[in-house]
Motif scaffolding. Structure first.
Motif, PDB file in Angstrom:
ATOM      1  N   ARG A 156      35.110  47.234 -16.256  1.00 50.68           N
ATOM      2  CA  ARG A 156      34.852  48.123 -15.141  1.00 50.68           C
ATOM      3  C   ARG A 156      34.714  49.583 -15.508  1.00 50.68           C
ATOM      4  O   ARG A 156      33.828  50.185 -14.882  1.00 50.68           O
ATOM      5  CB  ARG A 156      36.275  48.138 -14.381  1.00 50.68           C
ATOM      6  CG  ARG A 156      36.721  46.721 -13.653  1.00 50.68           C
ATOM      7  CD  ARG A 156      37.767  46.953 -12.431  1.00 50.68           C
ATOM      8  NE  ARG A 156      39.095  46.995 -13.059  1.00 50.68           N
ATOM      9  CZ  ARG A 156      39.947  46.063 -13.433  1.00 50.68           C
ATOM     10  NH1 ARG A 156      39.479  44.828 -13.512  1.00 50.68           N
ATOM     11  NH2 ARG A 156      40.940  46.239 -14.137  1.00 50.68           N
ATOM     12  N   ALA A 157      35.277  49.863 -16.798  1.00 49.47           N
ATOM     13  CA  ALA A 157      34.719  51.429 -17.079  1.00 49.47           C
ATOM     14  C   ALA A 157      33.234  51.344 -17.731  1.00 49.47           C
ATOM     15  O   ALA A 157      32.864  52.398 -17.561  1.00 49.47           O
ATOM     16  CB  ALA A 157      35.648  51.676 -18.442  1.00 49.47           C
ATOM     17  N   VAL A 196      45.591  38.869 -14.972  1.00 51.58           N
ATOM     18  CA  VAL A 196      44.275  39.026 -14.979  1.00 51.58           C
ATOM     19  C   VAL A 196      43.397  40.093 -14.699  1.00 51.58           C
ATOM     20  O   VAL A 196      42.534  40.811 -15.686  1.00 51.58           O
ATOM     21  CB  VAL A 196      43.733  37.895 -14.337  1.00 51.58           C
ATOM     22  CG1 VAL A 196      41.981  37.739 -14.259  1.00 51.58           C
ATOM     23  CG2 VAL A 196      44.457  36.299 -14.569  1.00 51.58           C
ATOM     24  N   ARG A 197      43.718  40.786 -13.544  1.00 47.41           N
ATOM     25  CA  ARG A 197      43.106  41.935 -12.985  1.00 47.41           C
ATOM     26  C   ARG A 197      43.046  43.167 -14.219  1.00 47.41           C
ATOM     27  O   ARG A 197      42.236  43.968 -14.449  1.00 47.41           O
ATOM     28  CB  ARG A 197      43.516  42.545 -11.810  1.00 47.41           C
ATOM     29  CG  ARG A 197      42.904  43.717 -11.142  1.00 47.41           C
ATOM     30  CD  ARG A 197      43.709  44.262 -10.207  1.00 47.41           C
ATOM     31  NE  ARG A 197      44.854  44.902 -10.577  1.00 47.41           N
ATOM     32  CZ  ARG A 197      45.981  45.276  -9.890  1.00 47.41           C
ATOM     33  NH1 ARG A 197      45.989  45.153  -8.578  1.00 47.41           N
ATOM     34  NH2 ARG A 197      47.107  45.828 -10.472  1.00 47.41           N
ATOM     35  N   ASP A 198      44.159  43.360 -14.683  1.00 48.64           N
ATOM     36  CA  ASP A 198      44.622  44.546 -15.540  1.00 48.64           C
ATOM     37  C   ASP A 198      44.404  44.050 -16.962  1.00 48.64           C
ATOM     38  O   ASP A 198      44.725  45.002 -17.852  1.00 48.64           O
ATOM     39  CB  ASP A 198      45.969  45.034 -15.297  1.00 48.64           C
ATOM     40  CG  ASP A 198      46.162  45.478 -13.975  1.00 48.64           C
ATOM     41  OD1 ASP A 198      45.379  45.621 -13.156  1.00 48.64           O
ATOM     42  OD2 ASP A 198      47.156  45.618 -13.402  1.00 48.64           O
ATOM     43  N   SER A 199      44.035  43.002 -17.309  1.00 46.15           N
ATOM     44  CA  SER A 199      43.626  42.612 -18.727  1.00 46.15           C
ATOM     45  C   SER A 199      42.716  43.740 -19.368  1.00 46.15           C
ATOM     46  O   SER A 199      42.037  44.426 -18.718  1.00 46.15           O
ATOM     47  CB  SER A 199      43.210  41.233 -18.681  1.00 46.15           C
ATOM     48  OG  SER A 199      41.728  41.100 -18.195  1.00 46.15           O
ATOM     49  N   LYS A 200      43.155  43.797 -20.722  1.00 47.10           N
ATOM     50  CA  LYS A 200      42.223  44.721 -21.333  1.00 47.10           C
ATOM     51  C   LYS A 200      40.628  44.656 -21.312  1.00 47.10           C
ATOM     52  O   LYS A 200      39.937  45.616 -21.003  1.00 47.10           O
ATOM     53  CB  LYS A 200      42.557  44.815 -22.937  1.00 47.10           C
ATOM     54  CG  LYS A 200      41.798  45.680 -23.781  1.00 47.10           C
ATOM     55  CD  LYS A 200      42.205  45.579 -25.427  1.00 47.10           C
ATOM     56  CE  LYS A 200      41.410  46.694 -26.012  1.00 47.10           C
ATOM     57  NZ  LYS A 200      41.685  46.467 -27.652  1.00 47.10           N
ATOM     58  N   ASP A 201      40.072  43.564 -21.432  1.00 49.84           N
ATOM     59  CA  ASP A 201      38.657  43.068 -21.162  1.00 49.84           C
ATOM     60  C   ASP A 201      38.272  43.252 -19.708  1.00 49.84           C
ATOM     61  O   ASP A 201      37.325  43.948 -19.797  1.00 49.84           O
ATOM     62  CB  ASP A 201      38.232  41.609 -21.548  1.00 49.84           C
ATOM     63  CG  ASP A 201      38.681  41.201 -23.057  1.00 49.84           C
ATOM     64  OD1 ASP A 201      38.566  42.300 -23.889  1.00 49.84           O
ATOM     65  OD2 ASP A 201      39.237  40.057 -23.459  1.00 49.84           O
ATOM     66  N   ILE A 217      35.411  36.742 -14.418  1.00 47.20           N
ATOM     67  CA  ILE A 217      35.151  38.132 -14.250  1.00 47.20           C
ATOM     68  C   ILE A 217      33.699  38.340 -14.508  1.00 47.20           C
ATOM     69  O   ILE A 217      32.949  38.106 -15.621  1.00 47.20           O
ATOM     70  CB  ILE A 217      36.063  38.928 -15.289  1.00 47.20           C
ATOM     71  CG1 ILE A 217      37.595  38.758 -15.026  1.00 47.20           C
ATOM     72  CG2 ILE A 217      35.762  40.425 -15.416  1.00 47.20           C
ATOM     73  CD1 ILE A 217      38.147  38.069 -16.013  1.00 47.20           C
ATOM     74  N   ASP A 218      33.225  39.101 -13.550  1.00 45.26           N
ATOM     75  CA  ASP A 218      31.522  39.505 -13.611  1.00 45.26           C
ATOM     76  C   ASP A 218      31.313  40.776 -14.381  1.00 45.26           C
ATOM     77  O   ASP A 218      32.330  41.290 -14.860  1.00 45.26           O
ATOM     78  CB  ASP A 218      31.163  39.605 -12.150  1.00 45.26           C
ATOM     79  CG  ASP A 218      31.447  40.640 -11.392  1.00 45.26           C
ATOM     80  OD1 ASP A 218      32.143  41.752 -11.848  1.00 45.26           O
ATOM     81  OD2 ASP A 218      31.259  40.805 -10.040  1.00 45.26           O
ATOM     82  N   GLN A 219      30.308  41.140 -14.351  1.00 47.67           N
ATOM     83  CA  GLN A 219      30.017  42.373 -15.328  1.00 47.67           C
ATOM     84  C   GLN A 219      30.382  43.706 -14.792  1.00 47.67           C
ATOM     85  O   GLN A 219      30.424  44.721 -15.362  1.00 47.67           O
ATOM     86  CB  GLN A 219      28.108  42.327 -15.614  1.00 47.67           C
ATOM     87  CG  GLN A 219      27.622  42.591 -14.226  1.00 47.67           C
ATOM     88  CD  GLN A 219      25.976  42.889 -14.461  1.00 47.67           C
ATOM     89  OE1 GLN A 219      25.666  42.365 -15.380  1.00 47.67           O
ATOM     90  NE2 GLN A 219      25.300  43.352 -13.395  1.00 47.67           N
ATOM     91  N   ARG A 220      30.899  43.584 -13.527  1.00 43.83           N
ATOM     92  CA  ARG A 220      31.580  44.833 -12.946  1.00 43.83           C
ATOM     93  C   ARG A 220      32.691  44.851 -13.089  1.00 43.83           C
ATOM     94  O   ARG A 220      33.539  45.798 -12.837  1.00 43.83           O
ATOM     95  CB  ARG A 220      31.147  45.015 -11.505  1.00 43.83           C
ATOM     96  CG  ARG A 220      29.642  44.825 -11.239  1.00 43.83           C
ATOM     97  CD  ARG A 220      29.403  44.616  -9.839  1.00 43.83           C
ATOM     98  NE  ARG A 220      27.890  44.192  -9.263  1.00 43.83           N
ATOM     99  CZ  ARG A 220      27.465  43.017  -9.242  1.00 43.83           C
ATOM    100  NH1 ARG A 220      28.348  41.985  -9.464  1.00 43.83           N
ATOM    101  NH2 ARG A 220      25.985  43.049  -8.843  1.00 43.83           N
ATOM    102  N   GLY A 221      33.561  43.786 -13.696  1.00 39.43           N
ATOM    103  CA  GLY A 221      34.745  43.905 -14.040  1.00 39.43           C
ATOM    104  C   GLY A 221      35.480  43.319 -12.555  1.00 39.43           C
ATOM    105  O   GLY A 221      36.829  43.301 -12.917  1.00 39.43           O
ATOM    106  N   ALA A 222      35.032  42.618 -11.838  1.00 43.36           N
ATOM    107  CA  ALA A 222      35.572  42.158 -10.394  1.00 43.36           C
ATOM    108  C   ALA A 222      35.977  40.803 -10.930  1.00 43.36           C
ATOM    109  O   ALA A 222      35.279  39.978 -11.261  1.00 43.36           O
ATOM    110  CB  ALA A 222      34.476  42.266  -9.327  1.00 43.36           C
TER     111      ALA A 222
END
Length: 255
Positions: free
Chosen positions: A143-144, A133-138, A43-48
């Protein structure tokens, strides 16, 4: 291919619990799919979410040859390389990653192809693990944070571009630039969010010009160039944009 040298999170750091599934599927196969997603996710710094190609055949329930073939068809925007260190010599090594949305496209295509029903169920399970994975809290937190950072940066793009290039005229019409002039993205921020904070991915235009761009639904440089030629506006921004884009795609993109 771009380089992704700083990963923010890896799958093992997300603390995901094994996703149980009823329906008579082999637990060993399910664990293999789950573990592949965990091992492959970056997961990159953008949350992608990006996926290491070494695990693709398991995630896609296919052969290594077909997975390699699919990776070969991926465009530059959806494929990156991550550097690491060799434990023996300390030398940098490269690993290829593919954007997770491309993986999901392949999973969806396979589900709708003439494969056996059992394989379809395993592919559906693979989709479900991806959502974990995508919707994990971290991942959601990253993304926020990036969204807030991007909004702050975008507010400064007009001033930044004007100061850097000493712009005093509408970059498309050539008219004198109004005080209320806007920064208009060349590649839409909604589609190319990794370029949304770059002042070279935009032009300074008057409010009326910006309204026309919005009305026409301009989303990238091709559409903008076509509109400029149609209206006999300036097009010198195009080569400058392409030059910056080549640099952006060719050098390291930290993530």
């Amino acid at each position: 291919m771009r380089s992704l040298i700083h990963r923010k999170l890896i799958g093992e750091e997300l603390g995901l619990e094994f996703l149980e599934l009823q329906g008579g599927l082999a637990k060993g196969t399910l664990k293999g799919i789950f573990n592949a997603w965990v091992a492959a996710s970056v997961i990159d710094q953008r949350g992608a979410v990006w996926v290491k190609v070494s695990q693709l055949h398991t995630i896609l329930r296919t052969t290594k040859d077909k997975a390699r073939y699919l990776v070969g068809s991926v465009g530059r925007r959806d494929k990156v390389q991550m550097t690491g260190t060799n434990l023996i010599g300390g030398e940098k090594v490269l690993e290829t990653l593919v954007r997770s949305t491309k993986i999901c496209d392949w999973v969806n295509e396979s589900i709708q192809s003439p494969v056996v029903a059992r394989t379809v169920e395993y592919l559906k399970y693979s989709e479900a693990v991806y959502r974990q994975v995508r919707d994990s809290k971290d991942a959601r937190l990253l993304r926020a944070e990036f969204r807030e950072q991007l909004q702050s940066t975008q507010r400064n793009l007009k001033r930044q571009r004007m100061k850097r290039l000493k712009i005093r005229h509408d970059e498309l019409t050539g008219e004198s630039l109004d005080k209320e002039a806007n920064f208009a993205h060349i590649r839409a921020a909604s589609l190319y969010f990794e370029m949304a904070d770059k002042d070279w991915n935009g032009v300074l235009v008057n409010v009326l010009t910006h309204r026309l761009l919005t009305k026409e639904g301009i989303l990238d440089e091709g559409e903008l160039l076509h509109m400029c030629k149609k209206k006999k506006w300036k097009t010198d921004w195009y080569n400058a944009f392409k030059r910056e884009l080549r640099v952006f795609e060719g050098v390291v993109v930290a993530a």
